[in-house]
Design a protein around this motif. Structure first.
Motif, PDB file in Angstrom:
ATOM      1  N   PHE A 219       0.872  -1.166   0.000  1.00  0.00           N
ATOM      2  CA  PHE A 219       0.000   0.000   0.000  1.00  0.00           C
ATOM      3  C   PHE A 219       0.918   1.227   0.000  1.00  0.00           C
ATOM      4  CE2 PHE A 219      -3.009   2.779   2.426  1.00  0.00           C
ATOM      5  CZ  PHE A 219      -4.057   2.718   1.517  1.00  0.00           C
ATOM      6  N   LEU A 220       0.934   1.994  -1.080  1.00  0.00           N
ATOM      7  CA  LEU A 220       1.859   3.128  -1.190  1.00  0.00           C
ATOM      8  C   LEU A 220       1.136   4.435  -1.474  1.00  0.00           C
ATOM      9  CD1 LEU A 220       4.675   1.689  -3.508  1.00  0.00           C
ATOM     10  CD2 LEU A 220       4.713   1.862  -1.018  1.00  0.00           C
ATOM     11  N   ALA A 221       1.737   5.523  -0.992  1.00  0.00           N
ATOM     12  CA  ALA A 221       1.189   6.846  -1.296  1.00  0.00           C
ATOM     13  C   ALA A 221       1.597   7.244  -2.713  1.00  0.00           C
ATOM     14  CB  ALA A 221       1.755   7.866  -0.308  1.00  0.00           C
ATOM     15  N   PRO A 222       0.766   7.986  -3.428  1.00  0.00           N
ATOM     16  CA  PRO A 222       1.168   8.479  -4.755  1.00  0.00           C
ATOM     17  C   PRO A 222       2.452   9.306  -4.684  1.00  0.00           C
ATOM     18  CG  PRO A 222      -1.179   8.805  -4.417  1.00  0.00           C
ATOM     19  CD  PRO A 222      -0.618   8.353  -3.089  1.00  0.00           C
ATOM     20  N   SER A 223       2.704   9.934  -3.539  1.00  0.00           N
ATOM     21  CA  SER A 223       3.904  10.764  -3.391  1.00  0.00           C
ATOM     22  C   SER A 223       5.117   9.953  -2.904  1.00  0.00           C
ATOM     23  CB  SER A 223       3.609  11.898  -2.406  1.00  0.00           C
ATOM     24  OG  SER A 223       3.196  11.346  -1.168  1.00  0.00           O
ATOM     25  N   ASN A 224       5.000   8.627  -2.868  1.00  0.00           N
ATOM     26  CA  ASN A 224       6.146   7.796  -2.475  1.00  0.00           C
ATOM     27  C   ASN A 224       7.354   8.179  -3.327  1.00  0.00           C
ATOM     28  OD1 ASN A 224       7.850   5.344  -3.372  1.00  0.00           O
ATOM     29  ND2 ASN A 224       7.107   4.808  -1.347  1.00  0.00           N
ATOM     30  N   ALA A 225       8.462   8.518  -2.671  1.00  0.00           N
ATOM     31  CA  ALA A 225       9.643   9.064  -3.353  1.00  0.00           C
ATOM     32  C   ALA A 225      10.224   8.119  -4.419  1.00  0.00           C
ATOM     33  CB  ALA A 225      10.712   9.413  -2.313  1.00  0.00           C
ATOM     34  N   THR A 226      10.171   6.819  -4.193  1.00  0.00           N
ATOM     35  CA  THR A 226      10.743   5.873  -5.159  1.00  0.00           C
ATOM     36  C   THR A 226      10.063   5.972  -6.522  1.00  0.00           C
ATOM     37  OG1 THR A 226      11.024   4.354  -3.321  1.00  0.00           O
ATOM     38  CG2 THR A 226      11.338   3.438  -5.524  1.00  0.00           C
ATOM     39  N   LEU A 227       8.753   6.188  -6.495  1.00  0.00           N
ATOM     40  CA  LEU A 227       7.992   6.214  -7.746  1.00  0.00           C
ATOM     41  C   LEU A 227       8.404   7.385  -8.631  1.00  0.00           C
ATOM     42  CD1 LEU A 227       4.448   5.329  -6.367  1.00  0.00           C
ATOM     43  CD2 LEU A 227       6.185   3.803  -7.289  1.00  0.00           C
TER      44      LEU A 227
END
Ligand SMILES: *Cc1c(COP(=O)(O)O)cnc(C)c1O
Length: 355
Positions: free
Chosen positions: A57-65
């Protein structure tokens, strides 16, 4: 300090193993029941657990993306059919290389208790997933990525480290045709070529796709400056037998320091074979192919172990190499590594770790 004993284990309710056809395993499409997870928060590793393999479950603002702070490793576990023992090949090497990649990408080091200790706990739980079929094994994928939720180019403060596994068959079933890449580059001096970081592979997809369209399965990368010296083949190191000498490009900067590569070189030297780690110009390779001195060419890597190269394409020409039946070194080293990995041979080098 976190210890292997701190791992919280939440086992799967019903194993998925009966849904897998172990006699017909594609590469990297099935995943074993469990995964290891650890979080890096406030400067320390915490939340060490083994859980059923499931979606994240990841945030759209996850830095890796957005900025690609992500690294991985690849190693394998093998089963010895007679004794039902499980062996892992040189995991300490993957552990060290993982932390070297982490350093290059401004990520925290993962302690041995989590990387190695966690891996062995995971394997104990999913031991039944290690295939026994000839040429099959359990591929192990440790990886780490940034978890800060922030738009801004700077190292993340938080990370997730995970390991999951995948029962796999052979990577390549036939010898490969490779194209010498003389336009695009995989890695340049001062870049990230020696790190197993996600971005290196994203950048290689387009040139590889172009090679597919021309009928090749893989690329032979050349140096970024002159496109003249051989570097690697796809995501493998590459070696040649020229006039009975085993030749490969030296690591250092742009070439990934493969564990299969170093194992092959060490065994070849033990056998008394002449080994040279030096730059190989494409002209030298083509000339050797033309005058019959290029006896063998193959890629080395955990996924494929040894992948024989049958044709090399360079500037509209295709050079055919000796048939696989007429090669001696690659089949011999492949058999040697297979025997070591499955505990069929006395491991004088302490390369295999028994579960
Ligand atoms: C992982 C990898 C290799 C092979 O390394 P092994 O340790 O032998 O599996 C070679 N080249 C690249 C670019 C890689 O990512």
């Amino acid at each position: 300090m976190i210890a292997t004993a701190d791992i919280q284990i939440r086992p799967i309710a019903t194993s998925r193993i009966s849904t897998i056809d172990f006699n017909n395993l594609p590469f990297g499409k099935h995943f074993a029941d469990h995964m290891l997870v650890a979080d890096y928060i406030n400067g320390e590793w915490t939340n060490l657990s083994i859980e059923p393999y499931e979606k994240l479950f990841l945030a759209p603002s996850n830095a890796t993306l957005h900025y690609g702070q992500a690294i991985f490793e690849g190693l394998k576990a093998y089963k010895n059919t007679q004794a039902d023992d499980v062996f892992v090949f040189r995991p300490d090497e993957n552990f060290q290389r993982f932390n070297a990649s982490a350093y290059r990408m401004c990520m925290p080091a993962v302690p041995e208790e989590i990387f190695i200790g966690g891996l062995f706990e995971l394997l104990k739980l999913d031991r039944a997933w290690v295939p026994t079929q000839e040429g099959s094994s359990l591929y192990i994928r440790p990886f780490m990525f940034a978890t800060d939720e922030l738009i801004g180019v700077r190292p993340s403060d938080t990370y997730k480290f995970m390991i999951f596994t995948s029962p796999v068959g052979k990577y390549y079933s036939t010898p490969v045709r490779v194209k010498v890449e003389d336009q695009y580059t995989r890695a340049s001096s001062g870049g990230t070529g020696t790190a197993k970081c996600a971005g290196n592979y994203a950048g290689s997809l387009h040139p590889t796709q172009l090679a597919y369209k021309q009928g090749f399965q893989q690329l032979l990368w050349t140096d970024a400056k002159e496109h003249r010296f051989i570097e690697e083949s796809g995501t493998m190191n590459v070696m040649f037998v020229i006039d009975n000498v085993l030749v490969t490009a030296p690591t250092g900067g742009t070439i990934l320091d493969g564990i299969t590569r170093k194992s092959v070189l060490e065994v070849a030297r033990d056998w008394g074979m002449k080994v040279e780690e030096r730059r190989i110009a494409i002209e030298e390779l083509i000339e050797a192919a033309q005058n019959g001195k290029l006896q063998e060419a193959f890629g080395t890597g955990t996924a494929a172990t040894i992948a024989n190269i049958i044709e090399i394409g360079y500037k509209e020409q295709v050079y055919r190499l000796p048939e696989i039946e007429n090669r001696t070194f690659a089949p011999k080293i492949l058999a040697e590594l297979e025997d070591l990995r499955r505990g069929k041979k006395v491991d004088t080098k302490n390369w295999v770790v028994k579960l």
